[in-house]
Enzyme design. Structure first.
Site: not given
Length: 252
Positions: A28, A89
Site C-alpha cells: 500500500s 500511511k
C-alpha cells in the site's frame, strides 16, 4: 534475574518513548516502502498515548506532549475501527481540511495537489510481492518477471514531495468530499489504487476511515533492513543474498 528485569524495563521504556521496529506487510505504500522493508518508528514526534506503549497498555490517559503530524508525514497508527492492527500511511489531510479525489488527483481545500508524471518505476517480482496487475508484468530473457508501474510526483502545499503509483485499477480515483473532523487525520497510501485508507469507511482488517490523532503510534524514521523474500532459514547464505542493502539507512 535482576539483570533480566533491568533489561526488560529498559526495552519497555525504549520501545514506549524512543523508537520501535516495524515491518512492511503490504504494497500500500509503494514505491516508498516495499514488502520486506524493516524500519524504526520514532515515538517522540507527536507525543504519547496508550498506543505508544507495548500492547496498548492503558497507562496514559489521552495524549501527552501532543502535536499534530504535518501533511506528508509517514506515520504508524492503530487502525480504526478495532485499534488492534498497526497500519502505516501518509498524512494528507489535517483537522478541518476538505479533501476529494478527482481522476486520481487529490483536491485539498479546493486546490488540486500538483501531480506530475515521471518515469515509470520497474520493480522485480518477488516471492513476497507479485505484480499488482497482469498488464504490469513483463518477463525478462532470463525468465524473471519485472513489474512496471506508472509513477507520479505529488507536492503538498507545505512543499513535501513524494512519489505515488497509479495502476490499471480505478479504485478510489473519484470520491465524494471529505471534511476531516477535529482531532482526526486523513491518511492515504502512496500506492493509490491498492490502499485501504481514509477514502473508504472503516472496517475490521480493511479500510480505516478518519484516523483519530490519539491512534498515532509514531513517525517513520529510517530503514534498518530489507529483504526480497527469497531467504531460506535453513540456508544461512540466503539471508545475505536476499537482502536489499540499497534500501538500508533510507530516512523519511
Amino acid at each position: 534475574m535482576a539483570f533480566l528485569l533491568k533489561l526488560g524495563i529498559f526495552v519497555f521504556i525504549f520501545r514506549s518513548f524512543f523508537a520501535a521496529p516495524f515491518n512492511i506487510p503490504s504494497e500500500s505504500m509503494m514505491p516508498r516502502l516495499l514488502v520486506g522493508d524493516y524500519l524504526l518508528v520514532s515515538k517522540w514526534n507527536y507525543g504519547y498515548s496508550k498506543y505508544s506503549l507495548p500492547f496498548s497498555l492503558p497507562l496514559i490517559s489521552g495524549r501527552i506532549f501532543a502535536s499534530v503530524p504535518d501533511r506528508g508525514d509517514v506515520v504508524v497508527f492503530k487502525a480504526p475501527p478495532t485499534q488492534e492492527q498497526d497500519y502505516i500511511k501518509r498524512v494528507i489531510g489535517l483537522p478541518g481540511d476538505i479533501i476529494q479525489m478527482r481522476d486520481g488527483q487529490v483536491i485539498l481545500n479546493g486546490t488540486p495537489v500538483p501531480r506530475v508524471r515521471v518515469a515509470d518505476i520497474v520493480l522485480p517480482e518477488t516471492p513476497s510481492s507479485a505484480c499488482l496487475t497482469d498488464s504490469a508484468a513483463e518477463r525478462t530473457p532470463d525468465g524473471a518477471i519485472n513489474c512496471h508501474y506508472r509513477r507520479f510526483r505529488e507536492t503538498l502545499p507545505n512543499g513535501k514531495s513524494f512519489f505515488t503509483l497509479d495502476t490499471d485499477s480505478l479504485q478510489g480515483e473519484n470520491t465524494g468530499t471529505f471534511v476531516v473532523p477535529q482531532g482526526h487525520l486523513f491518511m492515504m497510501g502512496d500506492n493509490r489504487n491498492h490502499s485501504a485508507d481514509s477514502r473508504f469507511p472503516a472496517s475490521p482488517g480493511g479500510a480505516i476511515g478518519m484516523v483519530p490523532v490519539d491512534n498515532v503510534v509514531g513517525k517513520a524514521w529510517f530503514s534498518v533492513f530489507s529483504t526480497d523474500g527469497t531467504a531460506n532459514w535453513l540456508l544461512p547464505w540466503t539471508w545475505f543474498t536476499a537482502a536489499r542493502p540499497e534500501r538500508i539507512g533510507e530516512t523519511f
